[in-house]
Design a protein around this motif. Structure first.
Motif, PDB file in Angstrom:
ATOM      1  N   UNK A  94     -37.029  50.440  27.040  1.00  0.00           N
ATOM      2  CA  UNK A  94     -38.181  51.101  26.433  1.00  0.00           C
ATOM      3  C   UNK A  94     -38.218  50.887  24.921  1.00  0.00           C
ATOM      4  N   UNK A  95     -39.367  50.476  24.416  1.00  0.00           N
ATOM      5  CA  UNK A  95     -39.583  50.337  22.987  1.00  0.00           C
ATOM      6  C   UNK A  95     -40.470  51.468  22.500  1.00  0.00           C
ATOM      7  N   UNK A  96     -40.902  51.365  21.258  1.00  0.00           N
ATOM      8  CA  UNK A  96     -41.727  52.424  20.675  1.00  0.00           C
ATOM      9  C   UNK A  96     -42.593  51.815  19.575  1.00  0.00           C
ATOM     10  N   UNK A  97     -43.674  52.478  19.254  1.00  0.00           N
ATOM     11  CA  UNK A  97     -44.478  52.040  18.123  1.00  0.00           C
ATOM     12  C   UNK A  97     -43.651  52.194  16.847  1.00  0.00           C
ATOM     13  N   UNK A  98     -43.784  51.239  15.962  1.00  0.00           N
ATOM     14  CA  UNK A  98     -42.957  51.213  14.756  1.00  0.00           C
ATOM     15  C   UNK A  98     -42.965  52.540  13.999  1.00  0.00           C
ATOM     16  N   UNK A  99     -44.128  53.120  13.806  1.00  0.00           N
ATOM     17  CA  UNK A  99     -44.227  54.319  12.983  1.00  0.00           C
ATOM     18  C   UNK A  99     -43.670  55.568  13.660  1.00  0.00           C
ATOM     19  N   UNK A 100     -43.281  55.459  14.925  1.00  0.00           N
ATOM     20  CA  UNK A 100     -42.668  56.583  15.638  1.00  0.00           C
ATOM     21  C   UNK A 100     -41.168  56.388  15.823  1.00  0.00           C
ATOM     22  N   UNK A 118     -44.090  37.569  14.261  1.00  0.00           N
ATOM     23  CA  UNK A 118     -45.544  37.568  14.343  1.00  0.00           C
ATOM     24  C   UNK A 118     -46.007  36.260  14.977  1.00  0.00           C
ATOM     25  N   UNK A 119     -46.909  36.321  15.967  1.00  0.00           N
ATOM     26  CA  UNK A 119     -47.479  35.066  16.478  1.00  0.00           C
ATOM     27  C   UNK A 119     -48.381  34.456  15.414  1.00  0.00           C
ATOM     28  N   UNK A 120     -48.383  33.121  15.323  1.00  0.00           N
ATOM     29  CA  UNK A 120     -49.137  32.466  14.250  1.00  0.00           C
ATOM     30  C   UNK A 120     -50.238  31.536  14.753  1.00  0.00           C
ATOM     31  N   UNK A 137     -51.604  47.981  14.419  1.00  0.00           N
ATOM     32  CA  UNK A 137     -52.680  48.509  13.582  1.00  0.00           C
ATOM     33  C   UNK A 137     -53.035  47.523  12.471  1.00  0.00           C
ATOM     34  N   UNK A 138     -54.190  47.692  11.895  1.00  0.00           N
ATOM     35  CA  UNK A 138     -54.645  46.891  10.753  1.00  0.00           C
ATOM     36  C   UNK A 138     -54.741  45.399  11.086  1.00  0.00           C
ATOM     37  N   UNK A 139     -54.960  45.081  12.362  1.00  0.00           N
ATOM     38  CA  UNK A 139     -55.094  43.686  12.769  1.00  0.00           C
ATOM     39  C   UNK A 139     -53.778  42.929  12.847  1.00  0.00           C
ATOM     40  N   UNK A 140     -52.665  43.634  12.707  1.00  0.00           N
ATOM     41  CA  UNK A 140     -51.352  42.995  12.762  1.00  0.00           C
ATOM     42  C   UNK A 140     -50.820  42.995  14.190  1.00  0.00           C
ATOM     43  N   UNK A 141     -50.048  41.998  14.519  1.00  0.00           N
ATOM     44  CA  UNK A 141     -49.362  41.915  15.811  1.00  0.00           C
ATOM     45  C   UNK A 141     -47.907  41.595  15.504  1.00  0.00           C
ATOM     46  N   UNK A 142     -47.056  42.618  15.513  1.00  0.00           N
ATOM     47  CA  UNK A 142     -45.661  42.428  15.128  1.00  0.00           C
ATOM     48  C   UNK A 142     -44.724  43.053  16.158  1.00  0.00           C
ATOM     49  N   UNK A 177     -52.549  37.210  23.536  1.00  0.00           N
ATOM     50  CA  UNK A 177     -51.869  36.944  24.805  1.00  0.00           C
ATOM     51  C   UNK A 177     -50.369  36.751  24.590  1.00  0.00           C
ATOM     52  N   UNK A 178     -49.983  35.980  23.585  1.00  0.00           N
ATOM     53  CA  UNK A 178     -48.563  35.746  23.322  1.00  0.00           C
ATOM     54  C   UNK A 178     -47.875  37.028  22.921  1.00  0.00           C
ATOM     55  N   UNK A 179     -48.522  37.848  22.093  1.00  0.00           N
ATOM     56  CA  UNK A 179     -47.946  39.128  21.688  1.00  0.00           C
ATOM     57  C   UNK A 179     -47.681  40.000  22.908  1.00  0.00           C
TER      58      UNK A 179
END
Length: 91
Positions: free
Chosen positions: A49-55, A23-25, A69-74, A34-36
């Protein structure tokens, strides 16, 4: 670099597919976003290729993912191997 590395355990969503997330801090929103985005682009170039975590459960060989989601950047990593590549570049 302004980041937090979290070792996932059973409390974390996505633990079945990933071992770590980063997580950027930064305190300001714009530099954090921007860093994310830069990290995510680097992961695409480095790991494919990556994917959204929940998929992630819909693909067999997922090396990395993201969650916004929920304001998180991970950024999530499957194993220590992927995390080490990331740390070599960004730490």
């Amino acid at each position: 670099m302004d980041m937090k590395i979290t070792v996932m355990d059973k409390r974390h969503k996505g633990k079945l597919w990933f071992s770590f997330y980063v997580t950027p801090t930064m305190t300001s929103v714009r530099p954090k976003v921007d860093m994310f985005i830069i990290w995510r682009e680097w992961c695409f170039e480095t790991f494919g290729l990556g994917i959204e975590r929940d998929l992630a459960h819909h693909r067999e060989d997922v090396k990395w993912a993201w969650h916004t989601e929920d304001g998180l950047l991970r950024i999530y990593f499957k194993s220590q191997k992927e995390l080490n590549w990331f740390k070599m570049k960004w730490l």
